[in-house]
Design a protein around this motif. Structure first.
Motif, PDB file in Angstrom:
ATOM      1  N   ILE A 371       0.840  -1.202   0.000  1.00 11.08           N
ATOM      2  CA  ILE A 371       0.000   0.000   0.000  1.00 11.08           C
ATOM      3  C   ILE A 371       0.874   1.251   0.000  1.00 11.08           C
ATOM      4  O   ILE A 371       0.605   2.218  -0.728  1.00 11.08           O
ATOM      5  CB  ILE A 371      -0.950  -0.020   1.217  1.00 11.08           C
ATOM      6  N   GLN A 372       1.932   1.232   0.796  1.00 13.90           N
ATOM      7  CA  GLN A 372       2.846   2.384   0.839  1.00 13.90           C
ATOM      8  C   GLN A 372       3.481   2.615  -0.530  1.00 13.90           C
ATOM      9  O   GLN A 372       3.618   3.755  -0.990  1.00 13.90           O
ATOM     10  CB  GLN A 372       3.931   2.150   1.881  1.00 13.90           C
ATOM     11  N   SER A 373       3.862   1.522  -1.190  1.00 14.53           N
ATOM     12  CA  SER A 373       4.454   1.641  -2.522  1.00 14.53           C
ATOM     13  C   SER A 373       3.457   2.263  -3.505  1.00 14.53           C
ATOM     14  O   SER A 373       3.814   3.152  -4.294  1.00 14.53           O
ATOM     15  CB  SER A 373       4.890   0.263  -3.018  1.00 14.53           C
ATOM     16  N   ALA A 374       2.218   1.807  -3.441  1.00 14.20           N
ATOM     17  CA  ALA A 374       1.190   2.358  -4.324  1.00 14.20           C
ATOM     18  C   ALA A 374       0.922   3.822  -4.018  1.00 14.20           C
ATOM     19  O   ALA A 374       0.649   4.624  -4.918  1.00 14.20           O
ATOM     20  CB  ALA A 374      -0.095   1.538  -4.191  1.00 14.20           C
ATOM     21  N   TRP A 375       1.015   4.188  -2.748  1.00 15.73           N
ATOM     22  CA  TRP A 375       0.814   5.590  -2.363  1.00 15.73           C
ATOM     23  C   TRP A 375       1.903   6.474  -2.961  1.00 15.73           C
ATOM     24  O   TRP A 375       1.630   7.579  -3.444  1.00 15.73           O
ATOM     25  CB  TRP A 375       0.781   5.707  -0.843  1.00 15.73           C
ATOM     26  N   GLU A 376       3.136   5.997  -2.912  1.00 12.16           N
ATOM     27  CA  GLU A 376       4.241   6.767  -3.484  1.00 12.16           C
ATOM     28  C   GLU A 376       4.050   6.973  -4.986  1.00 12.16           C
ATOM     29  O   GLU A 376       4.456   7.993  -5.535  1.00 12.16           O
ATOM     30  CB  GLU A 376       5.564   6.049  -3.215  1.00 12.16           C
ATOM     31  N   LYS A 377       3.415   6.009  -5.641  1.00 16.42           N
ATOM     32  CA  LYS A 377       3.147   6.123  -7.074  1.00 16.42           C
ATOM     33  C   LYS A 377       1.835   6.848  -7.358  1.00 16.42           C
ATOM     34  O   LYS A 377       1.471   7.022  -8.524  1.00 16.42           O
ATOM     35  CB  LYS A 377       3.090   4.727  -7.688  1.00 16.42           C
ATOM     36  N   LYS A 378       1.105   7.202  -6.302  1.00 13.99           N
ATOM     37  CA  LYS A 378      -0.217   7.828  -6.426  1.00 13.99           C
ATOM     38  C   LYS A 378      -1.175   6.953  -7.229  1.00 13.99           C
ATOM     39  O   LYS A 378      -2.035   7.442  -7.966  1.00 13.99           O
ATOM     40  CB  LYS A 378      -0.094   9.222  -7.056  1.00 13.99           C
ATOM     41  N   ASP A 379      -1.007   5.657  -7.043  1.00 11.81           N
ATOM     42  CA  ASP A 379      -1.876   4.690  -7.707  1.00 11.81           C
ATOM     43  C   ASP A 379      -3.022   4.360  -6.745  1.00 11.81           C
ATOM     44  O   ASP A 379      -3.015   3.338  -6.051  1.00 11.81           O
ATOM     45  CB  ASP A 379      -1.078   3.428  -8.055  1.00 11.81           C
ATOM     46  N   PHE A 380      -4.013   5.238  -6.716  1.00 11.28           N
ATOM     47  CA  PHE A 380      -5.077   5.124  -5.722  1.00 11.28           C
ATOM     48  C   PHE A 380      -6.008   3.944  -5.997  1.00 11.28           C
ATOM     49  O   PHE A 380      -6.547   3.342  -5.057  1.00 11.28           O
ATOM     50  CB  PHE A 380      -5.848   6.437  -5.641  1.00 11.28           C
ATOM     51  N   ASP A 381      -6.190   3.586  -7.258  1.00  8.09           N
ATOM     52  CA  ASP A 381      -6.990   2.404  -7.562  1.00  8.09           C
ATOM     53  C   ASP A 381      -6.318   1.146  -7.007  1.00  8.09           C
ATOM     54  O   ASP A 381      -6.991   0.233  -6.508  1.00  8.09           O
ATOM     55  CB  ASP A 381      -7.174   2.257  -9.077  1.00  8.09           C
ATOM     56  N   ARG A 382      -4.999   1.115  -7.108  1.00  9.41           N
ATOM     57  CA  ARG A 382      -4.241  -0.022  -6.566  1.00  9.41           C
ATOM     58  C   ARG A 382      -4.394  -0.083  -5.043  1.00  9.41           C
ATOM     59  O   ARG A 382      -4.568  -1.161  -4.472  1.00  9.41           O
ATOM     60  CB  ARG A 382      -2.775   0.137  -6.955  1.00  9.41           C
ATOM     61  N   ILE A 383      -4.351   1.055  -4.393  1.00 12.95           N
ATOM     62  CA  ILE A 383      -4.521   1.095  -2.943  1.00 12.95           C
ATOM     63  C   ILE A 383      -5.894   0.549  -2.559  1.00 12.95           C
ATOM     64  O   ILE A 383      -6.024  -0.264  -1.626  1.00 12.95           O
ATOM     65  CB  ILE A 383      -4.352   2.528  -2.411  1.00 12.95           C
ATOM     66  N   LEU A 384      -6.925   0.969  -3.275  1.00 15.10           N
ATOM     67  CA  LEU A 384      -8.282   0.495  -2.970  1.00 15.10           C
ATOM     68  C   LEU A 384      -8.390  -1.013  -3.161  1.00 15.10           C
ATOM     69  O   LEU A 384      -9.004  -1.714  -2.344  1.00 15.10           O
ATOM     70  CB  LEU A 384      -9.293   1.217  -3.861  1.00 15.10           C
ATOM     71  N   LYS A 385      -7.768  -1.522  -4.208  1.00 19.32           N
ATOM     72  CA  LYS A 385      -7.793  -2.957  -4.456  1.00 19.32           C
ATOM     73  C   LYS A 385      -7.094  -3.720  -3.328  1.00 19.32           C
ATOM     74  O   LYS A 385      -7.605  -4.740  -2.840  1.00 19.32           O
ATOM     75  CB  LYS A 385      -7.119  -3.251  -5.795  1.00 19.32           C
ATOM     76  N   LEU A 386      -5.927  -3.220  -2.921  1.00 22.73           N
ATOM     77  CA  LEU A 386      -5.178  -3.871  -1.836  1.00 22.73           C
ATOM     78  C   LEU A 386      -5.952  -3.805  -0.518  1.00 22.73           C
ATOM     79  O   LEU A 386      -5.967  -4.772   0.248  1.00 22.73           O
ATOM     80  CB  LEU A 386      -3.809  -3.213  -1.685  1.00 22.73           C
ATOM     81  N   CYS A 387      -6.589  -2.662  -0.258  1.00 20.28           N
ATOM     82  CA  CYS A 387      -7.334  -2.516   0.995  1.00 20.28           C
ATOM     83  C   CYS A 387      -8.542  -3.450   1.029  1.00 20.28           C
ATOM     84  O   CYS A 387      -8.842  -4.043   2.080  1.00 20.28           O
ATOM     85  CB  CYS A 387      -7.779  -1.069   1.180  1.00 20.28           C
ATOM     86  N   ARG A 388      -9.235  -3.598  -0.088  1.00 17.83           N
ATOM     87  CA  ARG A 388     -10.369  -4.531  -0.114  1.00 17.83           C
ATOM     88  C   ARG A 388      -9.886  -5.959   0.130  1.00 17.83           C
ATOM     89  O   ARG A 388     -10.521  -6.727   0.868  1.00 17.83           O
ATOM     90  CB  ARG A 388     -11.068  -4.439  -1.479  1.00 17.83           C
ATOM     91  N   ARG A 389      -8.762  -6.286  -0.500  1.00 21.08           N
ATOM     92  CA  ARG A 389      -8.179  -7.620  -0.310  1.00 21.08           C
ATOM     93  C   ARG A 389      -7.786  -7.819   1.153  1.00 21.08           C
ATOM     94  O   ARG A 389      -8.058  -8.875   1.740  1.00 21.08           O
ATOM     95  CB  ARG A 389      -6.967  -7.765  -1.221  1.00 21.08           C
ATOM     96  N   ALA A 390      -7.168  -6.802   1.731  1.00 20.93           N
ATOM     97  CA  ALA A 390      -6.714  -6.897   3.114  1.00 20.93           C
ATOM     98  C   ALA A 390      -7.884  -7.039   4.079  1.00 20.93           C
ATOM     99  O   ALA A 390      -7.812  -7.795   5.063  1.00 20.93           O
ATOM    100  CB  ALA A 390      -5.881  -5.667   3.483  1.00 20.93           C
ATOM    101  N   GLN A 391      -8.965  -6.337   3.806  1.00 19.40           N
ATOM    102  CA  GLN A 391     -10.122  -6.378   4.696  1.00 19.40           C
ATOM    103  C   GLN A 391     -10.793  -7.744   4.702  1.00 19.40           C
ATOM    104  O   GLN A 391     -11.427  -8.125   5.686  1.00 19.40           O
ATOM    105  CB  GLN A 391     -11.122  -5.291   4.294  1.00 19.40           C
ATOM    106  N   GLN A 392     -10.637  -8.507   3.625  1.00 17.72           N
ATOM    107  CA  GLN A 392     -11.189  -9.859   3.596  1.00 17.72           C
ATOM    108  C   GLN A 392     -10.502 -10.752   4.628  1.00 17.72           C
ATOM    109  O   GLN A 392     -11.137 -11.598   5.250  1.00 17.72           O
ATOM    110  CB  GLN A 392     -11.022 -10.463   2.202  1.00 17.72           C
ATOM    111  N   TYR A 393      -9.191 -10.565   4.770  1.00 12.93           N
ATOM    112  CA  TYR A 393      -8.428 -11.417   5.678  1.00 12.93           C
ATOM    113  C   TYR A 393      -8.243 -10.783   7.060  1.00 12.93           C
ATOM    114  O   TYR A 393      -8.045 -11.499   8.053  1.00 12.93           O
ATOM    115  CB  TYR A 393      -7.040 -11.706   5.081  1.00 12.93           C
ATOM    116  N   ASN A 394      -8.298  -9.464   7.126  1.00 14.13           N
ATOM    117  CA  ASN A 394      -8.080  -8.754   8.397  1.00 14.13           C
ATOM    118  C   ASN A 394      -9.186  -7.713   8.583  1.00 14.13           C
ATOM    119  O   ASN A 394      -8.922  -6.501   8.572  1.00 14.13           O
ATOM    120  CB  ASN A 394      -6.713  -8.059   8.395  1.00 14.13           C
TER     121      ASN A 394
END
Length: 590
Positions: A371-394
């Protein structure tokens, strides 16, 4: 190499004074006297004996009711009836301790133990008191008395071992260990403690014999033979050490402990090629525990960095290891960390972290790195995808809702961002990171402000500061938005001043403080801070420049004020009031 371990934890940690402060807890008469048979009534008349029992039992009763003053007076009266009643001395000792009369408490405990030397409760409490006061000589003597009365109390022997160790009385420590060994049999903990004592005495022969005795007793546990080899290697007996390692590896070619020790042997002997081959064999073997591989790899990396060697050797080693199936993500995460250390491209690191997620999709640290890497790239769609994935497990981890809200906010999706913050605070508990929870509430306040929901904005900021009263960003925003209402200016000033004090070169915070001073009519002070704010901005916003114009106008510097209003328009300001001020060259309130 040979492990060193103490057999039991520190005596000071084991022996806790039951009554060190305050008054006694509820007790029974039997607890107080160690059993009714322990009441000592010799040398007093039958009538006094009955009186003593009555008043003592009543003292215990009053104590259990919480009437400590009455209980204390009754105990003192008991000593008048019989100055040699050990149960009374034992019980009253805790009262003296609670009153801070430590010497009198100790005297009472000693008196109880002298009057009834067979009462183990008295003796043990006295020993504890000696330990807590640092009188280790008397403590060891008292514990020896306790053990003599109870030869099955191996816990007492364990305490004696530690006390003798603390006093550096190694002969007595060995004696206590031998008694413990007789009671429990030869085992690793006792052997290691004996070896430590022999080592401290400089008795190498006895130190090795203790280890050999253990290995001979458990011939099928090859780790003890490895330990013997490690001792021999450490003490300059390399050939004998090699014989032990070879004997183990002949029986168990994949014995990790023996291979690790062989690696130490080759390094000590300067056999670099053999050391390298052994190291690679250990690292690549699927039978080597991951923890051992990681420990060894860190040594390899440290050595590589120390000599300034290139990174390809280490990277190729990682690749060989990771070519084998991995049950846990630790090795992959370590590889990603090494690539980061060597400043490899972010995409290369992310690819390795993705491999770690394939092994452990719920690994929080790996997800956050991506997520931090995606933030540095300002890839906000990637962040949202990772967060949804993370919320499934955590689903109970607030951090993933926070980053989701940040990403939505960057996309100007205020409703979605606000919903993410609400979901984040809904899973907060007492174990949550306070700074993170504070930031979530701070972001929530921003979203409410964007939606013009003033009440909800300030409620969110109050919650933010409840979790972290030093959240500087929240203090600044809270103070500024509060000043815009024209209410609570004193509170706003106090919050804003904290931000300026924390970061005196922050243009945003200086502007907020200047504006609050302006709202209070303190124009000259406001001018000082707005000038500092402008100096600490690379490119101030139109709002900040307009603030400067308003402040300069109130300070009587009309020409400068108009110039600032013009600069505000040039910076993109297009508010109606700003244009009116510039057109009429006059200040107007918003």
């Amino acid at each position: 190499m040979l492990r060193r371990a103490t057999m039991v934890v520190s005596a000071v940690a084991v022996v806790v004074l039951v009554v060190s402060c305050g008054f006694p807890q509820t007790i029974s008469v039997k607890q107080a006297i160690g059993g009714e048979k322990n009441i000592v009534t010799a040398d007093i008349s039958h009538n006094d004996e009955q009186r003593l029992k009555y008043f003592f039992f009543e003292a215990v009763s009053q104590q259990n009711k919480g009437n400590f003053d009455a209980a204390f007076d009754l105990l003192k009266h008991c000593l008048v009836i019989n100055p040699n009643a050990p149960e009374v001395y034992f019980t009253i000792a805790s009262y003296y301790s609670g009153l801070g009369r430590d010497s009198m408490a100790m005297q009472a405990m000693e008196r109880a133990a002298v009057l009834n030397p067979k009462n183990d409760v008295y003796i043990e409490r006295l020993a504890v008191s000696y330990v807590n006061t640092g009188n280790f000589d008397k403590a060891t003597d008292t514990y020896e008395r306790l053990y003599a009365n109870n030869l099955d109390r191996t816990d007492v022997l364990g305490i004696l071992v530690q006390l003798y160790d603390r006093q550096k009385k190694y002969d007595k420590m060995i004696s206590a260990l031998k008694r413990l060994e007789q009671a429990e049999g030869c085992n690793e903990q006792i052997t290691l403690s004996k070896m430590f004592a022999f080592s401290m005495k400089g008795d190498k022969k006895s130190e090795f014999n203790a280890l050999k005795q253990l290995a001979d007793k458990y011939p099928n546990d090859l780790n003890y033979r490895v330990m013997m080899g490690n001792w021999l290697l450490k003490n300059g007996r390399e050939d004998e050490a090699l014989n032990e390692y070879d004997a183990v590896l002949e029986q168990e070619p994949d014995n990790v402990s023996a291979q690790m020790s062989m690696l130490d042997y080759y390094k000590k002997e300067g056999e670099d090629s053999l050391a390298q081959a052994t190291m690679e064999r250990i690292l690549v073997s699927e039978k080597t525990p991951t923890a051992s591989k990681i420990h060894l790899l860190r040594q390899v990396v440290d050595e590589n960095e120390r000599v300034g060697a290139g990174s390809m050797e280490v990277i190729n080693l990682f690749k060989r290891i990771l070519a084998e199936p991995q049950e846990t993500p630790e090795m992959t995460i370590l590889y990603a960390g090494y690539l980061k250390l060597k400043e490899y491209p972010r995409d290369s690191i992310d690819a390795v972290l993705e491999q770690a997620l394939e092994i452990a999709p719920d690994e929080v640290g790996t997800l956050l790195q991506l997520i931090q890497s995606a933030w540095e790239k300002k890839d906000f769609d990637r962040i949202l995808k990772l967060c949804r994935r993370a919320q499934q497990y955590n689903p109970d981890e607030p951090a993933f809702y926070y980053f989701m809200a940040l990403a939505y906010n960057q996309q100007d999706k205020i409703d979605e961002a606000l919903e993410a913050t609400r979901r984040g605070v809904a899973v907060v508990n007492d174990q949550s990171n306070k700074e993170l929870v504070s930031d979530i509430y701070g972001l929530m306040g921003e979203m409410y402000h964007e939606k013009g929901m003033e009440k909800e904005t300030f409620e969110a900021y109050d919650n933010c500061l409840m979790w972290n009263s030093e959240n500087i960003g929240c203090l600044n925003n809270y103070a500024y938005y509060l000043s815009l209402t024209g209410n609570g200016l004193q509170k706003a000033e106090q919050m804003s001043y904290k931000t300026v004090k924390a970061e005196p070169n922050n243009g945003i915070y200086l502007d907020t403080y200047a504006w609050i001073l302006f709202m209070q009519g303190r124009y000259e002070e406001a001018k000082t801070y707005i000038e500092q704010a402008l100096k600490n901005y690379d490119s101030p916003s139109a709002d900040v420049i307009e603030h400067a114009g308003d402040i300069f106008w109130k300070c009587g510097e009309r020409i400068s004020a108009v110039e600032y209003w013009q600069k505000a328009v040039d910076a993109g300001g297009n508010g109606k009031v700003l244009k009116k001020k510039l057109k009429q060259r006059k200040y107007f309130e918003k």
